[in-house]
Design an enzyme around this catalytic site. Structure first.
Site, PDB file in Angstrom:
ATOM      1  N   GLN A  75      69.253  48.650  43.690  1.00 38.15           N
ATOM      2  CA  GLN A  75      69.315  50.014  44.221  1.00 38.15           C
ATOM      3  C   GLN A  75      70.096  50.070  45.531  1.00 38.15           C
ATOM      4  O   GLN A  75      69.803  50.867  46.413  1.00 38.15           O
ATOM      5  CB  GLN A  75      67.892  50.580  44.398  1.00 38.15           C
ATOM      6  N   SER A  76      71.096  49.206  45.674  1.00 39.51           N
ATOM      7  CA  SER A  76      71.867  49.164  46.920  1.00 39.51           C
ATOM      8  C   SER A  76      72.953  50.238  46.966  1.00 39.51           C
ATOM      9  O   SER A  76      73.849  50.272  46.116  1.00 39.51           O
ATOM     10  CB  SER A  76      72.513  47.780  47.055  1.00 39.51           C
ATOM     11  N   ASN A  77      72.855  51.120  47.972  1.00 35.95           N
ATOM     12  CA  ASN A  77      73.921  52.113  48.178  1.00 35.95           C
ATOM     13  C   ASN A  77      75.211  51.424  48.605  1.00 35.95           C
ATOM     14  O   ASN A  77      76.303  51.835  48.223  1.00 35.95           O
ATOM     15  CB  ASN A  77      73.535  53.102  49.284  1.00 35.95           C
TER      16      ASN A  77
END
Ligand code: PLP
Length: 331
Positions: free
Chosen positions: A75-77
């Protein structure tokens, strides 16, 4: 100072991001609150990392690289924006992934940022929980080289001096935007602080402009003393790069009280802040970063630390895909 390295950008963003007044939220909370729309523009869905990647990726291109490698999670932006920028520029990208956030629901590692990265055909390399990011990125880098490629390792969160310069640019935009409204710079700039580059760049930019604006960061990742040290180091590095070394480093304001149990673990106050922003202004904050930062701002206003006469800019650093990834935490 290598001036060229410092000026060159990859061309990921074009115009200044909009600065918008939030009439309804301001009426509810007291101070005049503006939002800086760094969630808008650029590839991969946009967000604050693109400002940081402008110069980092320019440096990568300068070194003739063809593959960008970043440490991240599902879930890394930061990873999602890196992959987007790589697509735009015709580069390959590798995301070295850990479960940095405990899965929050059945589909957590497949939706939100993970889904968007898959759509961009990113290469996600899963590593063990206790593995060392740097070591694993070096391994990937060696593989790329063996196959004749030219890898470039992106610093964590894009937060080195080169990356943080992107938020010096952001200060220039904010000050120009207030000036065009015949207004002085704001009293406060509020930001969610993760790896520290955003806050460090803002502090250095404001110091360079001689503005009295305070930057209040709300830590979502590290404990207060650890992140203060990181930001302080970056600010010193920026002062060196920008040749403002003789200026006193302003006090670094970071509060970790709104982080809750840890990175990526939602808080009640953060969720309430997301709902308040959505129903007041039709803008979406996320449970990992901006929701927690907004819960900090709300608390600071209620407790009088920020006065109703203050003018506040909230940096919308992006992260909309996270709204979906945490679909079952709101109601
Ligand atoms: C990465 C990120 C931040 C934190 O920025 P840093 O420069 O790492 O401190 C804040 N908000 C969002 C949405 C992010 O993706």
């Amino acid at each position: 100072m290598n001036t060229q390295r410092f000026q060159k950008k990859a061309g990921l963003l074009h115009d200044a991001s909009p600065l918008e007044f939030l009439p309804n939220l301001s009426r509810k909370l007291g101070p005049m609150i503006y939002v800086k729309r760094d969630d808008q523009g650029g590839r991969g869905g946009g967000g604050n990392k693109l400002r940081k990647f402008e110069r980092i990726i320019a440096d990568a291109l300068e070194s003739n690289c063809d593959t960008l490698i970043i440490a991240g999670h599902y879930q890394s932006n930061a990873a999602r924006q890196l992959v987007g920028a790589a697509c735009q520029l015709g580069l390959k990208s590798i995301v070295v992934c850990k479960e940095l956030i405990p899965p929050q629901n059945q589909t957590f590692n497949k939706t939100g940022n993970a889904l968007l990265m898959s759509l961009m055909n990113a290469r996600l390399v899963g590593i063990e929980q206790d593995a060392d990011y740097m070591l694993e990125m070096d391994k990937e880098s060696a593989k790329v080289r063996k196959e004749g490629g030219r890898p470039y390792i992106i610093p964590f969160g894009g937060s080195n001096v080169l990356g943080a310069l992107g938020y010096v640019d952001c200060v220039d935009e904010i000050i120009a935007q207030f000036k065009s409204m015949n207004m002085d710079p704001p009293d406060y700039i509020i930001s969610a602080t993760g790896s520290g580059g955003t806050q460090a760049g803002l502090i250095a930019g404001l110091t360079m402009k001689g503005a009295k604006t305070k930057v209040q960061g709300f830590s979502v990742l590290h404990p207060g003393p650890a992140i203060s040290a990181i930001v302080s180091n970056l600010v010193s590095g920026l002062f060196g790069e920008l040749k403002i070394g003789d200026q006193p480093v302003s006090e670094i304001l970071i509060d970790d009280k709104f982080k809750g149990k840890g990175y990526g673990i939602p808080t009640r106050e953060g969720i309430d802040a997301i709902k308040l922003m959505a129903e007041s202004e039709g803008l979406f904050l996320c449970p990992v970063y901006t929701g927690k930062a907004m819960s900090g701002l709300i608390d600071y206003i209620k407790s009088g630390k920020i006065k109703t006469t203050d003018r506040v800019v909230f940096i919308h650093t992006g992260g909309a895909p996270l709204v979906h990834a945490y679909y079952d935490c709101y109601f």
